[in-house]
Design a protein around this motif. Structure first.
Motif, mmCIF file in Angstrom:
data_model
loop_
_atom_site.group_PDB
_atom_site.id
_atom_site.type_symbol
_atom_site.label_atom_id
_atom_site.label_comp_id
_atom_site.label_asym_id
_atom_site.label_seq_id
_atom_site.Cartn_x
_atom_site.Cartn_y
_atom_site.Cartn_z
ATOM 1 N N GLU A 34 -2.419 18.987 -31.965
ATOM 2 C CA GLU A 34 -1.304 18.188 -31.466
ATOM 3 C C GLU A 34 -1.396 17.943 -29.953
ATOM 4 N N PHE A 35 -2.360 18.541 -29.295
ATOM 5 C CA PHE A 35 -2.522 18.434 -27.848
ATOM 6 C C PHE A 35 -3.631 17.426 -27.544
ATOM 7 N N ASP A 36 -3.266 16.306 -26.875
ATOM 8 C CA ASP A 36 -4.257 15.285 -26.526
ATOM 9 C C ASP A 36 -4.689 15.491 -25.072
ATOM 10 N N ALA A 37 -5.750 16.231 -24.886
ATOM 11 C CA ALA A 37 -6.236 16.543 -23.537
ATOM 12 C C ALA A 37 -7.261 15.531 -23.053
ATOM 13 N N ARG A 38 -7.590 14.543 -23.858
ATOM 14 C CA ARG A 38 -8.614 13.571 -23.473
ATOM 15 C C ARG A 38 -8.023 12.229 -23.053
ATOM 16 N N ASN A 39 -6.842 12.236 -22.467
ATOM 17 C CA ASN A 39 -6.199 11.014 -22.003
ATOM 18 C C ASN A 39 -6.865 10.573 -20.692
ATOM 19 N N PRO A 40 -7.531 9.431 -20.680
ATOM 20 C CA PRO A 40 -8.277 9.022 -19.478
ATOM 21 C C PRO A 40 -7.380 8.725 -18.278
ATOM 22 N N ILE A 41 -6.123 8.406 -18.510
ATOM 23 C CA ILE A 41 -5.217 8.140 -17.388
ATOM 24 C C ILE A 41 -5.025 9.393 -16.550
ATOM 25 N N ASN A 42 -4.971 10.541 -17.179
ATOM 26 C CA ASN A 42 -4.838 11.794 -16.441
ATOM 27 C C ASN A 42 -6.052 12.039 -15.549
ATOM 28 N N TYR A 43 -7.230 11.796 -16.069
ATOM 29 C CA TYR A 43 -8.456 12.005 -15.288
ATOM 30 C C TYR A 43 -8.502 11.066 -14.086
ATOM 31 N N VAL A 44 -8.148 9.809 -14.308
ATOM 32 C CA VAL A 44 -8.160 8.829 -13.213
ATOM 33 C C VAL A 44 -7.128 9.206 -12.159
ATOM 34 N N ALA A 45 -5.953 9.636 -12.583
ATOM 35 C CA ALA A 45 -4.906 10.019 -11.633
ATOM 36 C C ALA A 45 -5.338 11.198 -10.767
ATOM 37 N N VAL A 46 -5.967 12.179 -11.366
ATOM 38 C CA VAL A 46 -6.417 13.346 -10.603
ATOM 39 C C VAL A 46 -7.516 12.958 -9.623
ATOM 40 N N ILE A 47 -8.471 12.165 -10.059
ATOM 41 C CA ILE A 47 -9.567 11.761 -9.182
ATOM 42 C C ILE A 47 -9.050 10.909 -8.026
ATOM 43 N N LEU A 48 -8.105 10.001 -8.295
ATOM 44 C CA LEU A 48 -7.541 9.177 -7.220
ATOM 45 C C LEU A 48 -6.731 10.013 -6.237
ATOM 46 N N THR A 49 -6.028 11.012 -6.732
ATOM 47 C CA THR A 49 -5.273 11.898 -5.836
ATOM 48 C C THR A 49 -6.211 12.679 -4.931
ATOM 49 N N ILE A 50 -7.265 13.220 -5.500
ATOM 50 C CA ILE A 50 -8.241 13.962 -4.702
ATOM 51 C C ILE A 50 -8.923 13.044 -3.695
ATOM 52 N N ALA A 51 -9.238 11.827 -4.097
ATOM 53 C CA ALA A 51 -9.864 10.872 -3.178
ATOM 54 C C ALA A 51 -8.922 10.513 -2.036
ATOM 55 N N GLY A 52 -7.649 10.335 -2.329
ATOM 56 C CA GLY A 52 -6.676 10.033 -1.280
ATOM 57 C C GLY A 52 -6.526 11.155 -0.279
#
Length: 77
Positions: A34-52
């Motif tokens: 029931e846990f969807d850990a492969r949501n690409p939006i989460n990965y993009v959000a984390v990478i953009l936050t780290i880049a910022g």
């Protein structure tokens, strides 16, 4: 130049972290259906936050150093 120098380890770390995160997400997804850990939006959000944060951490000190008069900086040391 300074931003590119600071972004290099972040880019490498993001690539390695992304591979590790997808691998672990697959393992977690198999254990918890029931846990969807492969949501690409989460990965993009984390990478953009780290880049910022990386851009801010490299640009702001470089801008301050560039505005300092070298003669004044050498006299203070």
């Amino acid at each position: 130049m300074n931003i590119a120098h600071g972004a290099e380890p972040v880019t490498i770390g993001s690539a390695v972290g992304l591979v590790a995160a997808v691998t672990l997400a697959t393992a977690i997804g198999n254990a918890l259906p029931e846990f969807d850990a492969r949501n690409p939006i989460n990965y993009v959000a984390v990478i953009l936050t780290i880049a910022g944060v990386t851009i801010a951490a490299t640009y702001l000190p470089a801008r301050r150093a560039a505005s300092t008069d070298p003669v004044v900086a050498l006299r203070q040391d």
